[in-house]
Design an enzyme around this catalytic site. Structure first.
Site, short mmCIF file in Angstrom:
data_model
loop_
_atom_site.label_atom_id
_atom_site.label_comp_id
_atom_site.label_asym_id
_atom_site.label_seq_id
_atom_site.Cartn_x
_atom_site.Cartn_y
_atom_site.Cartn_z
N ASN A 28 28.32 -27.09 94.58
CA ASN A 28 29.89 -27.07 94.79
C ASN A 28 30.27 -25.66 94.91
OD1 ASN A 28 28.54 -27.30 91.92
ND2 ASN A 28 30.78 -26.74 91.33
N GLY B 71 35.11 -39.82 93.76
CA GLY B 71 36.18 -40.26 94.79
C GLY B 71 36.97 -39.02 95.13
N HIS B 72 37.29 -38.13 94.33
CA HIS B 72 38.29 -37.22 94.68
C HIS B 72 37.94 -36.01 95.37
CE1 HIS B 72 37.69 -34.12 91.47
NE2 HIS B 72 36.96 -34.84 90.95
N CYS C 264 37.50 -17.38 86.18
CA CYS C 264 38.09 -15.92 86.17
C CYS C 264 39.27 -15.97 85.33
CB CYS C 264 38.44 -15.77 87.74
SG CYS C 264 39.87 -14.72 87.80
#
Ligand code: PLP
Length: 688
Positions: free
Chosen positions: A160, A211-212, A337
């Site tokens: 990702n 799904g998102h 962060c």
């Protein structure tokens, strides 16, 4: 200026066809698929159509595909299923291997679930990270060594943060060759719609989808389970999903996911791989134009064509995020962060990238719905950001205030004091990471560098000082007549900078630098540059109680302080809680007609996107220049000051700092510009 969303790996907008499908499911096909009447049958039919479509697209064969709430749930279910089976085999005296092996760059949902269920089920297997190579791909040799002892192997299909694609076929070959009987979980979240998957043709036991990440709404996902792979339901109840996942199904989400899968199948809605590669190449070209020193943190040829991960020397991820956000360009930091310190990305750390890259990374990601016009707009916006950065770096300091500028990277400060009349400056406590920025700043302003000072004695060859001096061709280089602190006049404790004077106060290992007006008698320094806070270590004979103390280390974002503030903890307590909700701002300004709005965003953010407030005066005082203005405000009449910034974080720090220093009339707009505000308006340059 429209928002440009380049954070698709975090989540995507919902495909219009998916919104329609969800709305239809809620309005017309709202039945409970478990009901036996016609309304229920229609819902059930819709659900099985979506399941069949998914099975076709993923090559699920005879494997089971169940709907759930998303990948985190899918990962739980897969881990629970595998671990329950391992426990049974263990109780039956069978050999199960000793490791729960997971890729070092897996999403946190994987190791956290492994740890959780391993403990709860009392299996006490050893969690072991499978290392990745410098390209971010799994180390197959390490896998070969560990596979025989692995009870469960978890390897994502694509990462990702970096988009790096895993070599699933090679992983499978290693598992096969080593005779491993480990269960195999593959997190396919980032792969859906971007990589060809043919699940039934592999030995993958579990594959998770969300799904998102591909234009469906949040709260819907799928779990694939290979025929014969063990299964234990995570949620028990009414026996929905053939008893595998109880709870009435999320029909709106499933319908929307069905529409996205339909778009994948139709072959026209989404761009081809080749087109996506072309789009990314254009983004890369614009990024290189905007930030010539940029480095990409992933091998582009081994990554999804929709993901970029990069760092820019001398720029913290927070600064890049602020810059992009000011230009309405949404990206994310490659790592978690916080305002003062960017935690390094564990993904980039696992790839053994230098710390500066793993702690300053930015991820830019788009989805396969992107089109030519969107990419052109994104490229123009990136180039606009590059320009804004350069303009910001060249912005002149306000003539009204003392020219003291703070440069900060991850809680470490360097300070620059300039004298515009003589075009000269002094830098205090530069760090290697900040050296390129300091050098650019000095060059852009045409300053002559008088000295590079440190608050602690450093070896002559200290990197930061040498790099900076060399970059500027300056004779402030240590060794060239300077002492270990960089002080250029070892036989004097004074250094003149135009109308101002530095006085150095040495205390064994440390040295503080006091700055004040040369003509003032007795000398009353406005600023003291010190290494560490608290300032107790500094001899207070020369420092006034209200001298602004400027530290080299500022982990907690205190900015500046004073001896009086340090000795009075009550000030610290009153420093918080001065928030104004966006909706209350107009009312506050009406009640305080003399109030001034203060934008504490940096000059490069102003250049990317200005703020105005019709009928109000807006001062631009970047947080990096706050110290300069503090000395003015603290000496003047206390007008109400209302600070704001992008998200409310920096304005909160500014207010806390003012209040700590005894300036009571300071407020800040919580949530900042990000939440929208009836008073503050964002204006953008036409060309952007
Ligand atoms: N795995 C990967 C690779 C992801 O990117 C994400 C989302 O960030 C997840 C798992 C978790 O997915 P979800 O948000 O559907 O729970």
């Amino acid at each position: 200026m429209t928002e440009i969303y380049l954070d698709a790996n975090a989540t995507t907008a919902v495909l219009p066809a998916a919104i329609d499908a969800a709305a239809r499911a809620m309005k017309e096909c709202f039945g409970n698929p478990s009901s036996s009447h016609a309304t229920g049958i229609r819902a059930k039919t819709l659900m099985s159509q979506v399941r069949q479509r998914a099975a076709r697209l993923l090559g699920a064969g005879d494997g089971r595909l169940m709907f759930n709430s998303g990948a985190t749930e899918g990962i739980q279910t897969a881990v629970l299923s595998a671990l329950c089976a391992l426990r049974e085999r263990q109780s039956a005296g069978q050999r199960i291997g000793k490791f729960l092996l997971y890729g070092a760059t897996e999403h946190k949902a994987v190791p956290e679930s492994l740890m959780h269920w391993n403990r709860l089920l009392g299996l006490n297997l050893e969690l072991k990270k499978l290392p990745v190579d410098q390209d971010g791909q799994h180390d197959l040799e390490a896998l070969r060594l560990l596979a025989g002892d692995a009870a469960l192997v978890c390897t994502m299909a694509a990462n990702n943060e970096t988009g790096v694609i895993s070599e699933l076929a090679q992983i499978e070959a290693v598992l096969q060759q080593s005779g491993s009987d480990a269960y195999w979980l593959v997190d396919c979240v980032q792969a859906l719609g971007k990589m060809q998957l043919d699940l039934a043709a592999t030995r993958i036991d579990y594959a998770t989808f969300s799904g998102h990440k591909l234009y469906a709404p949040k709260g819907v996902g799928m779990l694939y389970v290979r025929p014969g792979a063990p299964f234990t339901p995570l949620i028990m109840g009414g026996g929905q999903e053939s008893g595998q996942r109880s709870g009435t199904e999320n029909m709106a989400g499933i319908a929307a996911l069905g529409a996205v899968l339909g778009a994948l199948e139709d072959g026209v809605t989404f761009r081809s791989h080749q087109q996506l590669h072309g789009f990314r190449a254009r983004l890369v070209a614009s990024l290189r134009l905007a930030f010539p020193d940029i480095v990409f943190n992933q091998p582009l040829e081994k990554t999804l064509p929709t993901t970029l991960n990069f760092s820019v020397p001398g720029l913290a991820s927070k600064e890049l995020l602020d810059l992009f956000d000011a230009a309405q360009l949404r990206v994310s930091s490659g790592s978690a962060c916080s305002a003062a310190k960017s935690a390094p990305s564990y993904v980039l750390d696992a790839m053994q990238l230098p710390l500066w890259r793993s702690s300053s990374a930015i991820r830019m990601s788009f989805g396969p719905l992107a089109d030519d016009a969107f990419i052109s707009a994104a490229c123009a916006r990136i180039e606009h950001c590059g320009l804004a950065w350069r303009q910001g770096a060249a912005a002149a300091p306000s003539a009204a205030a003392d020219p003291v500028v703070r440069f900060n990277l991850d809680g470490v400060n360097a300070w620059l004091v300039a004298d515009d009349a003589s075009r000269s400056c002094v830098i205090i406590d530069p760090s290697s990471l900040l050296a390129p920025r300091l050098a650019a700043y000095v060059r852009n302003h045409g300053y002559q560098l008088r000295a590079i000072l440190s608050t602690k004695a450093l070896p002559m060859q200290d990197n930061a000082r040498c790099e900076l001096a060399r970059a500027l061709g300056s004779d402030a280089e240590p060794g060239a007549g300077n002492d270990a602190f960089g002080w250029p006049a070892p036989d004097s404790s004074e250094l003149m900078l135009g109308e101002r004077k530095f006085l150095c106060k040495r205390q064994s290992e440390h040295q503080a630098y006091l700055l004040g007006s040369a003509g003032e008698e007795p000398f009353a320094p406005h600023f003291a540059f010190i290494g560490e806070l608290p300032a107790a270590a500094i001899e207070s004979t020369l420092i006034e109680p209200d001298t602004l103390l400027c530290p080299a280390h500022d982990e907690t974002g205190r900015l500046c302080t004073s001896l009086r503030a340090e000795q009075n903890p009550a000030h610290e307590e009153s420093a918080s809680g001065m928030h104004l909700e966006a909706a209350a701002l107009a009312q506050f300004l009406a009640a305080h007609p003399g109030a001034l709005l203060v934008d504490v965003r940096e000059a490069y953010e102003h250049a990317a996107g200005m703020t105005s407030a019709p009928g109000q005066t807006v001062l631009h005082v970047p947080l990096s220049r706050l110290a300069s203005h503090l000395s003015l405000w603290l000496r003047g009449a206390p007008v109400p000051l209302v600070f704001f910034c992008r998200s409310g974080n920096r304005s909160d720090k500014a207010v806390a700092c003012l209040r700590r220093l005894g300036y009571r009339n300071a407020w800040h707009v919580s949530g900042g510009l990000a939440l929208g505000n009836p008073v503050l308006r964002l204006d953008y340059p036409k060309a952007a």
